[in-house]
Each structure stands twice: as C-alpha cells, then as structure tokens.
Motif scaffolding. Structure first.
Motif, short mmCIF file in Angstrom:
data_model
loop_
_atom_site.label_atom_id
_atom_site.label_comp_id
_atom_site.label_asym_id
_atom_site.label_seq_id
_atom_site.Cartn_x
_atom_site.Cartn_y
_atom_site.Cartn_z
N GLU A 197 2.97 -39.91 -30.98
CA GLU A 197 3.77 -41.13 -31.12
C GLU A 197 5.24 -40.82 -31.40
O GLU A 197 6.13 -41.45 -30.84
N GLU A 252 -0.60 -51.19 -26.70
CA GLU A 252 -0.59 -50.25 -27.83
C GLU A 252 0.69 -50.47 -28.63
O GLU A 252 1.67 -50.96 -28.09
N GLY A 253 0.66 -50.07 -29.91
CA GLY A 253 1.85 -50.17 -30.75
C GLY A 253 3.07 -49.51 -30.11
O GLY A 253 4.18 -50.06 -30.17
N THR A 290 2.62 -55.38 -26.17
CA THR A 290 1.85 -56.25 -27.07
C THR A 290 0.82 -57.04 -26.26
O THR A 290 0.97 -57.22 -25.04
N ASP A 332 -7.13 -50.47 -27.22
CA ASP A 332 -7.65 -50.06 -28.54
C ASP A 332 -7.86 -48.56 -28.65
O ASP A 332 -8.85 -48.10 -29.21
N LEU A 382 -5.26 -46.16 -29.93
CA LEU A 382 -4.69 -45.63 -31.17
C LEU A 382 -4.68 -46.67 -32.27
O LEU A 382 -4.54 -46.35 -33.44
N SER A 383 -4.81 -47.96 -31.90
CA SER A 383 -4.83 -49.04 -32.89
C SER A 383 -5.61 -50.20 -32.30
O SER A 383 -5.75 -50.30 -31.08
N ASP A 384 -6.12 -51.08 -33.17
CA ASP A 384 -6.90 -52.22 -32.69
C ASP A 384 -6.01 -53.44 -32.55
O ASP A 384 -5.74 -54.15 -33.51
N LEU A 385 -5.52 -53.68 -31.33
CA LEU A 385 -4.69 -54.86 -31.07
C LEU A 385 -5.52 -55.94 -30.38
O LEU A 385 -4.97 -56.91 -29.86
N CYS A 417 -10.76 -47.73 -31.13
CA CYS A 417 -10.57 -48.62 -32.27
C CYS A 417 -11.17 -50.01 -32.05
O CYS A 417 -10.93 -50.93 -32.84
N GLU A 443 -8.21 -36.80 -31.84
CA GLU A 443 -8.60 -38.04 -32.49
C GLU A 443 -9.87 -37.82 -33.30
O GLU A 443 -10.65 -36.90 -33.00
N ARG A 483 -11.52 -40.94 -34.60
CA ARG A 483 -12.27 -42.18 -34.56
C ARG A 483 -13.01 -42.31 -33.22
O ARG A 483 -12.39 -42.30 -32.16
#
Ligand code: DI6
Ligand code: FE
Length: 408
Positions: free
Chosen positions: A97, A218-219, A223, A246, A248-251, A270, A298, A300
């Motif tokens: 990132e 993703e972040g 969005t 989802d 790297l993050s759960d959006l 995620c 990773e 997760r």
C-alpha cells in the motif's frame, strides 16, 4: 463416410467432470470430436463402433490422464516492464500500500505500458500467455487497466485479442478502467469516473473490445459508490461485470458485485458470510487468487467454508500481474489454493475448469461432454490429484483447443 469424427483418443484416464463419473477417472476412456465439438466422452467399451470406422485419426493416449483444458479466469498478463524492484522494496520493509500511495505500484506499470508500442507490448506479453498454455490453459481472461487513458486501454485489449489469435487459445477481454486513478486526474476523481462512464465505456463497447467490465474496489483504489456508477453504465451497455472485491479490506465489494448479477467476485479474503449469501442468490462465482495472497504474505483466508456451505462455485485463477501475483502457471495456483486455502485437489481442478468457465459466462467448456468445445489436455500424469500436487514443472504433454492441437 463423410461424417466421421476428426479425432478419437483411446486408452485415456479420462476425467470428464460431469456425472456420473465427475472427478473419478474413467480407466479405459475415449474422447472423440468433430468440427471443434466433442462427439464422445466415456468408456472405450461404450464406443458405438470400431474406432477406425468412427474417426479419421485414432490414437492411443497410453493410459495418460486427460482433462478439460484449463481456464484462467483472472489475469492481467498484458503489461510492459516488470516490478521486481518493488519486490525488493517490500523485502526491505516497504508495504504494498505504501508503494502504491507513493506513485509506484499500478502506476509504474501504467507508465511502462503507455510508453510501449503495440508490437512491443505484444512481444513482452506473449511469453506469459505461452507459459499458461504450456501448463494446460486453453482459455485465458485478460484485463486492461495498465493504460488508464483510452488509447492505451484499447491498445492493451487489442494486444490481448492478438495473443488469442496467435496461440489458438480463447482470450476473453475485460475492461478494467477503474484500476487506479491516473496522474492526469489527480485530485479530480469524479471527473475520472465520468470520463470512464461517458466516454471510455461506450467507445470500448462500440468497438467490441471487451467481454466484461471489472473494477478494483479497495481503500487504495475505488469506493463502492464509484464502482456502482461504472457498473450501472456497463450494464446499460449490455456488458457483464466482475469485481476485485474485499481483498485488503471489507468494503462490501462482494455484495456489490452480486447486486449487479456479477459474473464473479474475486479475492474475497475479507468478505463475510452475508456477502457469500448474496453471491449464492445472484449466482456470482467466487474467484480465489492464492498467488497474490502468497506474494503479499496475507494471513486472512477467504471464507472457503461459507462458500462451500452456501454452494457458491469456487474458481481458482493466477491473477497474473506484475505487482501482486507474478504467477505464471494455473496449475501452480491450484497447488497454492490447496496448500494455503485448504481446497481439495478436486475443488482446485473444478475451480480451474468448469467453475472458471462459468466465471467468464462460458457454458460450452470446462467439462468433457458431448457438444462441448473440444478443449482437451493430455497430461504427463496418471491421477487428477497430481495436477495440484506437483509444485511447478511442465505437465501438459499435448493440448487441443477447439479440437486443433496447439503448442506454445
Ligand atoms: N489485482 C489487481 O488488479 C491489483 N491486485 C490484484 O490482485 C493490483 C495489481 C498491481 O499491483 O499491478
Ligand atoms: Fe487482479
């Protein structure tokens, strides 16, 4: 006889992936085809006549394993240059990132891909597709997304098509306009989305350059609202969608893809159980990408148990890309899916054939049955578990795509 089959392979250990045998090899199997489509797949005992009277070419596979051609349903294999320098940076402590936010990452591949002429981009990309073919892939999806201006995006998609024509494999193209914010639109995010939706997408649809539309939700990328606008436009233009969701993050990306009847939601490390339920309802395939999980170290895991429980088909793909998954064998992705995500070798094989085909909206391949495309691989192996078991190495001995023998 004029309606003889073109080709008949005898003495196969045939894995059809359809009932009643499914994953169980037919020990003395045979497969025949004519005009690119399968005319027989089953036990030699059930052949309707003597082999020589049935087909123009009859040959023995000498007991080798025969499966459907593999389908790599998520790659970014058209790009210029490479990012081995970022691999070194990450090993010296930088995060993926942080490198992306500092203008490296995807944007460094964008600079190289814009600078490359079309022939040069083709020459650099072709060996990556050849590598996939050598390891048994007869259908490969290729995304744009390292151009991020209309001309370079179209150049990438044309190169992808040319790779398919050159190798005799099927290439399915995906427009990935929302991959990263290009430098020209720095601080003008909304303008970029408008440009992609109102100018680029209609042009790409008009030129028939893409079979589907993808986005990186993703972040560090786009969005859910931005993706929604793009997907709405894609659907208006008649193009199906799929999503980098989802990772790297759960959006809420997987649920978003499902709400547009997405072909697939990809990564999913995620994603939660609710998203999985939504995917089950919409028939969206889960594409698991263990190469990037491995390369980014990773921890997760994607929700494999929930995917099984809800009956969501799981595909496995390489995600072949210069940043997070420089993985050049789908068979190796199958191995990683077993070792890292605990898929069974059967799930991995179905994931790289029948479920991957479905993730591309293709119902004519991924299994060996009458009427399906004659995409067939003869392997230097005996049992189907070997395909996921051996780590690396070349195992495809002969490859037929649409009934025609091809080589890389
Ligand atoms: N697929 C992608 O598009 C991104 N990650 C992934 O798994 C970024 C690829 C890149 O860094 O070039
Ligand atoms: Fe990807």
């Amino acid at each position: 006889m004029t309606d003889r089959w073109d080709h008949l392979l005898l003495d196969c250990r045939l894995v059809t992936l359809v009932d009643p045998h499914g994953y169980e090899p037919i020990a003395e199997g045979a497969i025949g085809w004519r005009d690119g489509a399968i005319t027989f797949a089953g036990s030699m005992r059930d052949l309707p006549d003597k082999p020589e009277t049935l087909a123009r070419v009859c040959e023995s596979a000498r007991g080798a394993l025969v499966t459907p051609g593999l389908v790599d349903c998520h790659t970014h294999l058209v790009f210029a240059g490479n990012r081995a320098n970022e691999f070194e940076m990450r090993l010296n402590g930088e995060s993926y990132e942080a490198i992306a936010r500092a203008g490296g990452g995807i944007l460094s591949s964008v600079h190289a891909t814009r600078a490359a002429g079309e022939d040069e981009l083709f020459e650099q990309s072709l060996p990556r597709a050849q590598g996939l073919l050598r390891d048994g892939a007869t259908t490969v999806e290729i995304k744009s997304g390292y151009g991020l201006d209309l001309d370079t995006e179209m150049k990438m998609l044309r190169v992808a098509c040319r790779i398919g024509e050159t190798l005799g494999i099927t290439v399915r193209t995906t427009f990935l306009g929302l991959h990263a914010l290009p430098p020209e639109f720095k601080d003008r995010r909304a303008d970029f989305i408008t440009t992609v939706c109102d100018e680029w997408l209609p042009r790409i649809a008009e030129e028939n350059l893409a079979d589907a539309v993808d986005a990186f939700c993703e972040g560090i990328a786009f969005t859910p609202d931005e993706v929604r606008r793009c997907f709405g436009r894609a659907r208006e233009l008649g193009l199906p969608v799929k999503l980098h969701a989802d990772q790297l993050s759960d959006l809420g990306g997987a649920a978003l893809a499902a709400s547009f009847d997405g072909l697939s939601a990809d990564h999913l490390e995620c994603a939660g159980a609710e998203a999985v339920a939504a995917m089950a309802r919409s028939g969206t395939v889960a594409v698991l990408l263990p190469g990037s999980f491995y390369a980014l170290r990773e921890t997760r895991l994607p929700p494999v148990d929930a995917l099984r429980e809800y009956g969501v088909p799981m595909a496995v793909a390489t995600d072949l890309n210069p940043g997070t998954s420089p993985l050049r064998s789908l068979r190796l992705a199958m191995n990683l899916a077993c070792t890292l995500f605990r898929l069974t070798p059967e799930e991995a094989l179905r994931g790289a054939t029948i479920h991957a085909a479905r993730a591309l909206g293709l119902r004519d391949r991924g299994a060996l049955a009458i009427g399906r495309r004659a995409d067939v691989v003869i392997w230097n192996a005996h049992g189907p578990a070997e395909l996921a078991y051996w780590i690396g190495g070349g195992f495809a001995s002969r490859v037929f795509a649409g009934g025609v023998e091809i080589s890389a």
